[in-house]
Design a protein around this motif. Structure first.
Motif, PDB file in Angstrom:
ATOM      1  N   ASP A  33       0.787  -1.249   0.000  1.00  0.00           N
ATOM      2  CA  ASP A  33       0.000   0.000   0.000  1.00  0.00           C
ATOM      3  C   ASP A  33       0.808   1.283   0.000  1.00  0.00           C
ATOM      4  O   ASP A  33       0.238   2.373   0.042  1.00  0.00           O
ATOM      5  N   GLY A  35       2.500   2.273  -2.479  1.00  0.00           N
ATOM      6  CA  GLY A  35       2.338   2.883  -3.800  1.00  0.00           C
ATOM      7  C   GLY A  35       3.228   2.274  -4.885  1.00  0.00           C
ATOM      8  O   GLY A  35       3.441   2.888  -5.928  1.00  0.00           O
ATOM      9  N   LYS A  36       3.706   1.035  -4.672  1.00  0.00           N
ATOM     10  CA  LYS A  36       4.588   0.406  -5.663  1.00  0.00           C
ATOM     11  C   LYS A  36       3.889   0.243  -7.016  1.00  0.00           C
ATOM     12  O   LYS A  36       4.459   0.564  -8.061  1.00  0.00           O
ATOM     13  N   THR A  37       2.647  -0.257  -6.992  1.00  0.00           N
ATOM     14  CA  THR A  37       1.934  -0.480  -8.248  1.00  0.00           C
ATOM     15  C   THR A  37       1.711   0.838  -8.974  1.00  0.00           C
ATOM     16  O   THR A  37       1.901   0.933 -10.194  1.00  0.00           O
ATOM     17  N   THR A  38       1.323   1.839  -8.215  1.00  0.00           N
ATOM     18  CA  THR A  38       1.057   3.149  -8.828  1.00  0.00           C
ATOM     19  C   THR A  38       2.342   3.724  -9.423  1.00  0.00           C
ATOM     20  O   THR A  38       2.340   4.235 -10.546  1.00  0.00           O
ATOM     21  N   LYS A  57      -2.816  -1.496 -12.546  1.00  0.00           N
ATOM     22  CA  LYS A  57      -3.732  -1.560 -11.399  1.00  0.00           C
ATOM     23  C   LYS A  57      -4.823  -2.584 -11.657  1.00  0.00           C
ATOM     24  O   LYS A  57      -5.202  -3.335 -10.778  1.00  0.00           O
ATOM     25  N   LYS A  60      -3.575  -5.924 -10.985  1.00  0.00           N
ATOM     26  CA  LYS A  60      -3.441  -6.188  -9.557  1.00  0.00           C
ATOM     27  C   LYS A  60      -4.809  -6.496  -8.944  1.00  0.00           C
ATOM     28  O   LYS A  60      -4.958  -7.435  -8.182  1.00  0.00           O
ATOM     29  N   HIS A 102       2.178  -8.156  -0.882  1.00  0.00           N
ATOM     30  CA  HIS A 102       0.875  -8.507  -0.334  1.00  0.00           C
ATOM     31  C   HIS A 102       0.819  -9.984   0.034  1.00  0.00           C
ATOM     32  O   HIS A 102       1.725 -10.503   0.654  1.00  0.00           O
ATOM     33  N   ASN A 152       6.384   8.829  -0.884  1.00  0.00           N
ATOM     34  CA  ASN A 152       5.158   8.953  -1.673  1.00  0.00           C
ATOM     35  C   ASN A 152       3.998   9.558  -0.873  1.00  0.00           C
ATOM     36  O   ASN A 152       4.065   9.673   0.340  1.00  0.00           O
ATOM     37  N   ASP A 155       0.650  14.371  -1.367  1.00  0.00           N
ATOM     38  CA  ASP A 155      -0.641  15.066  -1.471  1.00  0.00           C
ATOM     39  C   ASP A 155      -1.534  14.730  -0.276  1.00  0.00           C
ATOM     40  O   ASP A 155      -2.635  15.247  -0.152  1.00  0.00           O
ATOM     41  N   SER A 267       4.253  12.396  -5.399  1.00  0.00           N
ATOM     42  CA  SER A 267       2.974  11.710  -5.321  1.00  0.00           C
ATOM     43  C   SER A 267       2.831  10.865  -6.582  1.00  0.00           C
ATOM     44  O   SER A 267       2.644  11.398  -7.674  1.00  0.00           O
ATOM     45  N   ALA A 268       2.964   9.553  -6.411  1.00  0.00           N
ATOM     46  CA  ALA A 268       2.900   8.665  -7.575  1.00  0.00           C
ATOM     47  C   ALA A 268       1.525   8.770  -8.234  1.00  0.00           C
ATOM     48  O   ALA A 268       1.415   8.806  -9.452  1.00  0.00           O
TER      49      ALA A 268
HETATM   50  P1  G4P Z   1       1.220  -1.095  -3.471  1.00  0.00           P
HETATM   51  O1  G4P Z   1       1.391  -1.577  -4.869  1.00  0.00           O
HETATM   52  O2  G4P Z   1       2.498  -0.628  -2.849  1.00  0.00           O
HETATM   53  O3  G4P Z   1       0.466  -2.007  -2.586  1.00  0.00           O
HETATM   54  O4  G4P Z   1       0.346   0.250  -3.511  1.00  0.00           O
HETATM   55  P2  G4P Z   1      -0.635   0.829  -4.621  1.00  0.00           P
HETATM   56  O5  G4P Z   1       0.124   1.455  -5.712  1.00  0.00           O
HETATM   57  O6  G4P Z   1      -1.662  -0.175  -4.966  1.00  0.00           O
HETATM   58  O7  G4P Z   1      -1.279   1.996  -3.770  1.00  0.00           O
HETATM   59  C1  G4P Z   1      -2.005   1.752  -2.577  1.00  0.00           C
HETATM   60  C2  G4P Z   1      -3.068   2.815  -2.381  1.00  0.00           C
HETATM   61  O8  G4P Z   1      -2.419   4.091  -2.246  1.00  0.00           O
HETATM   62  C3  G4P Z   1      -4.009   2.957  -3.583  1.00  0.00           C
HETATM   63  O9  G4P Z   1      -5.248   3.375  -3.088  1.00  0.00           O
HETATM   64  C4  G4P Z   1      -3.381   4.089  -4.371  1.00  0.00           C
HETATM   65  O10 G4P Z   1      -4.299   4.749  -5.190  1.00  0.00           O
HETATM   66  C5  G4P Z   1      -2.898   4.970  -3.242  1.00  0.00           C
HETATM   67  N1  G4P Z   1      -1.789   5.844  -3.652  1.00  0.00           N
HETATM   68  C6  G4P Z   1      -0.664   5.516  -4.331  1.00  0.00           C
HETATM   69  N2  G4P Z   1       0.098   6.608  -4.528  1.00  0.00           N
HETATM   70  C7  G4P Z   1      -0.560   7.642  -3.958  1.00  0.00           C
HETATM   71  C8  G4P Z   1      -0.290   9.044  -3.851  1.00  0.00           C
HETATM   72  O11 G4P Z   1       0.718   9.549  -4.303  1.00  0.00           O
HETATM   73  N3  G4P Z   1      -1.208   9.797  -3.183  1.00  0.00           N
HETATM   74  C9  G4P Z   1      -2.344   9.264  -2.660  1.00  0.00           C
HETATM   75  N4  G4P Z   1      -3.182  10.079  -2.052  1.00  0.00           N
HETATM   76  N5  G4P Z   1      -2.638   7.948  -2.755  1.00  0.00           N
HETATM   77  C10 G4P Z   1      -1.758   7.154  -3.392  1.00  0.00           C
HETATM   78  P3  G4P Z   1      -6.462   2.389  -2.889  1.00  0.00           P
HETATM   79  O12 G4P Z   1      -7.605   3.211  -2.444  1.00  0.00           O
HETATM   80  O13 G4P Z   1      -6.044   1.258  -2.035  1.00  0.00           O
HETATM   81  O14 G4P Z   1      -6.675   1.800  -4.287  1.00  0.00           O
HETATM   82  P4  G4P Z   1      -7.387   2.438  -5.523  1.00  0.00           P
HETATM   83  O15 G4P Z   1      -8.819   2.399  -5.173  1.00  0.00           O
HETATM   84  O16 G4P Z   1      -6.866   3.842  -5.690  1.00  0.00           O
HETATM   85  O17 G4P Z   1      -7.023   1.560  -6.650  1.00  0.00           O
END
Ligand code: G4P
Length: 542
Positions: A33, A35-38, A57, A60, A102, A152, A155, A267-268
């Motif tokens: 969580d 943000g690796k996938t993002t 995504k 995933k 995960h 990450n 924001d 912010s990815a």
């Molecule tokens: P992971 O692979 O490391 O497990 O992380 P992933 O990229 O799936 O990101 C985990 C959650 O964090 C996702 O939200 C993603 O949208 C959010 N996220 C990633 N980068 C940022 C960022 O820079 N800013 C913010 N605010 N959020 C970020 P989620 O609600 O779990 O999934 P989704 O509904 O967005 O798909």
């Protein structure tokens, strides 16, 4: 800033050396969580490897929606293609190796790190260094791997930036050098200041393609700063001054030695700060490095092709025991159809059916170069850690087994299938899917895994592929170490602790402890012995 591989003055690069200089093979490490996938998605977008956000995504989400074994098999089919992501950036070829996280966190996740030359560490700004990141960093440490950090979710509201840097320094014992500095966070996040290029990057004007306004700032006293940032301009001035006075300077060599990590904030999700980090990554990250063997160090620019297996993936069709061995090319040029010697068996094979992640050259031959990954189909003949060469007798090291952290006892439902159970477990352990231990006294099978999902996979595969129905129960062990030392000491040790001692599938002695405290005491009590947490395969397989 120095680049990682400065061109040598009087040396004309060979075509192979040009290919090597172009490659960067890396992985992203993070806690779930963060943000690796993002981030992966944004990197692939930048490299043009995917066209729109959402593709990775979606994959995933798909994986999480599935649960039973056949679905897991299908998922494996998918992950073969996503476990090596190759994309161009500027004039370079980037190989991004996926580190399963995960639920599918496993020994594979660790072993992928033995096949890369550097990593990008992603931290969630609200949580700093978390458990899984810490574990993965321990593996990186074994090879003093260079690490670039991306903090990450700026924001969102998180920990103060200085506290995050301190956390990295304290928890990971890694010197930090911020190369960008965030201006505010959460709804007051205005952007970052690139300390290396003296440039202001404005978040408010960013779009999802990663485009945003940049303002070159020669002097922080520039009134433009106040115009754009208002009251946050002075905070930025204060922080930049503090960092330049009290912080470390970027030292490319210390980064390459794994002692110092450049840090970026961003912010990815908003694709902000990703390009900034990637531009520095391609400038300083190391190209494919030399690899050790039991006899000598292999340089990537040697003419002869060599490679080492770091991962084996069971494929779609369980009836054919079809496997894909992932080989990192260590030296020379791989060409489809070439002959190579499988060093453990000394069999010569023609590598016709390899999967490469490369474009074709002009002659239509698929090639791969050091740092690239090729996949070799096989029916269970290739093991983790195996080496391929054009003939030279050598065995790469550095793709070990990792001490498992979870343990279960196997119970066979039909006692007449005992032989099949033994065969199944042997093959699954050779593939690196699970570790198998047998007590010095008794006939039990104890399974060990780095991630608990490996147990479910093992039970399902035993049933599907070996027609063996078994179930698992918990055991009291919590940690494991291999035991090495002089024969006499080992004999005394075995005699005294026989009830906690086991042999792994390759016959190596292992001690399973019920607590870390017990393990520490044992290490104290037997100073002539060593208790390594990793084990090289070649020792037992040669
Ligand atoms: P992971 O692979 O490391 O497990 O992380 P992933 O990229 O799936 O990101 C985990 C959650 O964090 C996702 O939200 C993603 O949208 C959010 N996220 C990633 N980068 C940022 C960022 O820079 N800013 C913010 N605010 N959020 C970020 P989620 O609600 O779990 O999934 P989704 O509904 O967005 O798909």
């Amino acid at each position: 800033m120095e680049t990682a591989a400065p061109p040598q003055k009087h040396h004309k690069q060979s075509p192979l050396e040009k290919e090597i200089a172009k490659r960067r093979t890396f992985a992203i490490i993070s806690h779930p969580d963060a943000g690796k996938t993002t981030l992966t998605e944004k990197l692939l977008l930048k490299g043009g490897a995917i066209r729109e956000a959402g593709e990775i995504k979606a994959r995933k989400a798909d994986r999480h929606a599935r649960s039973d074994w056949m679905d897991m098999e299908k998922e494996r089919g998918i992950s073969v293609t996503s476990s090596v992501m190759k994309f161009p950036y500027r004039n370079l070829e980037l190989n991004l190796l996926d580190t399963p996280g995960h639920r599918d966190f496993s020994e594979d996740t660790y072993r992928v790190l033995t096949a890369v030359d550097s990593v990008i560490m992603v931290l969630d700004n609200a949580n700093g260094v978390e458990e899984q990141t810490r574990k993965l960093m321990e593996v990186c440490r074994m090879r003093d791997m260079p690490v670039i950090t991306f903090i990450n979710k700026m924001d969102r509201f998180g920990l103060p930036p200085l506290e995050l840097l301190d956390d990295i320094e304290q928890t990971l014992d890694l010197e930090t050098v911020p190369l960008s500095w965030p201006i505010g966070m959460g709804d007051r996040f205005r952007g970052t200041y690139n300390l290396y290029r003296d440039e202001l990057h404005l978040f408010s004007h960013a779009d999802l393609e990663g485009n945003h306004e940049r303002l070159p700032i020669d002097d922080l006293a520039d009134p433009q700063l106040d115009e754009v940032l208002g009251s946050q301009a002075d905070d930025l001035r204060f922080n930049v001054e503090l960092i330049s006075e009290a912080g470390n300077d970027l030292d490319a060599q210390r980064y390459l030695d794994g002692k110092q990590t450049p840090v970026f904030f961003g912010s990815a999700l908003s694709n902000f700060g990703v390009g900034d980090m990637l531009d520095t990554f391609v400038e300083i990250a190391p190209p494919p490095q030399p690899r050790p063997t039991t006899t000598r160090v292999v340089q990537p620019n040697e003419d002869e092709f060599t490679g080492v297996v770091f991962k084996i993936q069971a494929n779609m069709d369980p009836n054919h025991r079809d496997r894909m061995a992932f080989v990192r090319v260590c030296s020379g040029t791989f060409e489809r159809g070439m002959r190579a010697v499988h060093q453990r068996t000394k069999d010569e094979t023609r590598l016709n059916n390899a999967t490469t992640f490369m474009a074709r050259d002009r002659a239509g031959v698929e090639q791969a170069f050091p740092g690239d990954i090729i996949g070799i189909h096989n029916h269970g003949t290739i093991k983790i850690g195996d080496s391929f060469t054009e003939g030279e007798d050598l065995q790469f090291t550095g793709v070990p087994s990792f001490a498992p952290e979870h343990f279960r006892k196997v119970h066979l439902d039909d006692p007449f299938r005992a032989k099949h159970l033994g065969k199944g477990l042997k093959q699954l352990s050779e593939e690196g899917a699970i570790q198998v231990f047998r007590p010095l006294r008794g006939n039990d099978y104890i399974l060990g895994a780095v991630g608990a999902l490996q147990f479910d996979v093992t039970v399902d595969r035993l049933s599907d592929e070996y027609n063996v129905d078994a179930h698992l129960t918990g055991v009291q062990y919590t940690c494991c170490r291999w035991v090495e030392g002089p024969a006499k000491e080992l004999e005394a040790f075995e005699h005294k602790n026989i009830n906690q001692l086991f042999r792994d599938a390759e016959g190596a002695l292992a001690y399973l402890a019920i607590s870390q405290w017990r393990l520490d005491r044992m290490i104290e009590e037997w100073p002539a012995l060593t208790f390594p947490s990793t084990k090289e395969h070649h020792a037992a397989t040669q």
